[in-house]
Design a protein around this motif. Structure first.
Motif: not given
Length: 390
Positions: A217, A343, A348
């Motif tokens: 990411r 996701r 994250k």
């Protein structure tokens, strides 16, 4: 009318397009910048209308024989203990390695001229066609030119403008390469996460060679998308700190692989896929990103429709390109809505990873996917049979 057609890129879309153009009586030629077909790559799904396209090409039986035979995804902790699994098997879809599919498509286009080791340097359109200047071969005149040369399409840059006008970054980068076939669990994609990173091992049941996956990411990075040495350095630096024991072996074999692949997870967004006598197909026109899982489906169906509409219009490119765009764009728009896939694969935060693992343990995940595919199948319009209509 418009019989001589040049295709830039011996990709899934390019080879499929060449097959159907030849079936419809056109004379396609492919130019491919690599010296031979690229046989590497990850697993791709043949699903939806792509199955009908493959069946009409006589390839679906071979595709099923070469299926990757992967059961699903397994998420592990730093000690390599499985913390969650999700079964991704689906009777309505067949996963095959990209290189195997390309080889089958090449067999189906073995009478089509391919100019290997070359690329288009310049284009000049007029009322009667397109004069193409190659880097190595002598210039030639074609009636139409089609770009099937990927997200970083050279043809799109020449005919439509710089890629920054069309590429939409999706905040992730990914890499894949060959890996030690002894790593990971057979018939599973094993994934390990730290916040913003995923390292994975893909083990096909029908292939001795495993694949290494890395997803990061990140905001947009500044690098040369053709500089493989730079790509390897970036991945080595980003994943050297991973506490999962197999990472060292994965990195070692991946970085040694000459077919190592790295790129941004991004999409191509265009208002039109044609400009005069030039059009685009596949990732050059609408890349949905690997997170969509729909690259092969969109390529097969889009190429089939483009060739079919040219045949149905008697070669009239203005009519055909417009019909191709309007018929195929709804599927592209739907597949570019990639939802929570990224996701789920790359949480994250650590808290997000825990929530993901808990959700994956629920049978709801697989059931929701099945329901969504059934609803899409019911709403889809039948794929035209251009051969029968002619």
């Amino acid at each position: 009318m418009n019989e001589r057609i040049l295709i830039s890129g011996a990709s899934i879309a390019g080879l499929t397009l060449a097959h159907w153009l030849a079936r419809h009586g056109f004379s396609p030629t492919i130019v491919e910048r690599t010296p031979e077909l690229r046989t590497g790559g990850n697993g791709v799904d043949v699903s939806g209308d792509a199955i009908a396209v493959a069946e009409r090409m006589g390839l679906m039986g071979r595709i099923r024989q070469l299926a990757a035979d992967v059961h699903g995804m397994k998420f592990v902790d730093a000690a390599d203990r499985a913390v969650a699994r999700i079964d991704t098997r689906d009777d309505a879809s067949v996963e095959i390695m990209r290189g195997d599919l390309v080889a089958l498509l090449r067999e189906a286009t073995d009478d089509v001229e391919i100019l290997f080791g070359d690329s288009i340097q310049a284009l000049k359109q007029d009322d009667h066609g397109v004069t193409v200047t190659f880097e190595h071969h002598p210039a030639r005149h074609f009636d139409l030119v089609i770009g099937a040369d990927g997200m970083h399409s050279n043809l799109r840059g020449l005919a439509f403008g710089p890629e920054e006008r069309f590429i939409e970054h999706k905040d992730h980068y990914f890499a894949f390469a060959n890996a030690d076939g002894r790593l990971g669990e057979d018939r599973w994609v094993t994934m390990f996460n730290t916040p913003g990173k995923m390292t994975g091992i893909y083990r096909s049941g029908n292939h001795a060679q495993a694949k290494a996956y890395f997803i990061l990411r990140s905001e947009r990075l500044d690098y040369d998308h053709r500089d493989v040495a730079e790509h390897k350095r970036m991945v080595a630096e980003a994943f050297a700190d991973q506490p999962w024991q197999p990472v060292r072996g994965l990195l070692a074999t991946a970085l040694a692989d000459p077919d190592f692949y790295f790129d941004a997870l991004a999409q191509v967004q265009m208002d039109s896929w044609s400009n005069g006598r030039i059009a685009l197909v596949g990732d050059a026109a609408w890349c949905a990103s690997p997170a969509s899982g729909a690259g092969a489906e969109l390529a097969l169906v889009g190429a089939y429709r483009l060739a079919g509409e040219l045949a149905a219009a008697g070669g009239d490119h203005q009519v055909a390109f417009a019909r191709y765009d309007s018929a195929h764009r709804p599927l592209v728009d739907r597949k570019q809505q990639i939802g929570p896939n990224v996701r789920l694969m790359v949480p994250k935060t650590e808290g997000g990873r825990c929530v993901r693992d808990a959700l994956v343990r629920l049978p709801l995940m697989k059931a929701a996917g099945v329901i969504e595919r059934r609803l899409q199948a019911r709403s889809a319009k039948p794929l035209p049979d251009y051969i029968r209509a002619a």
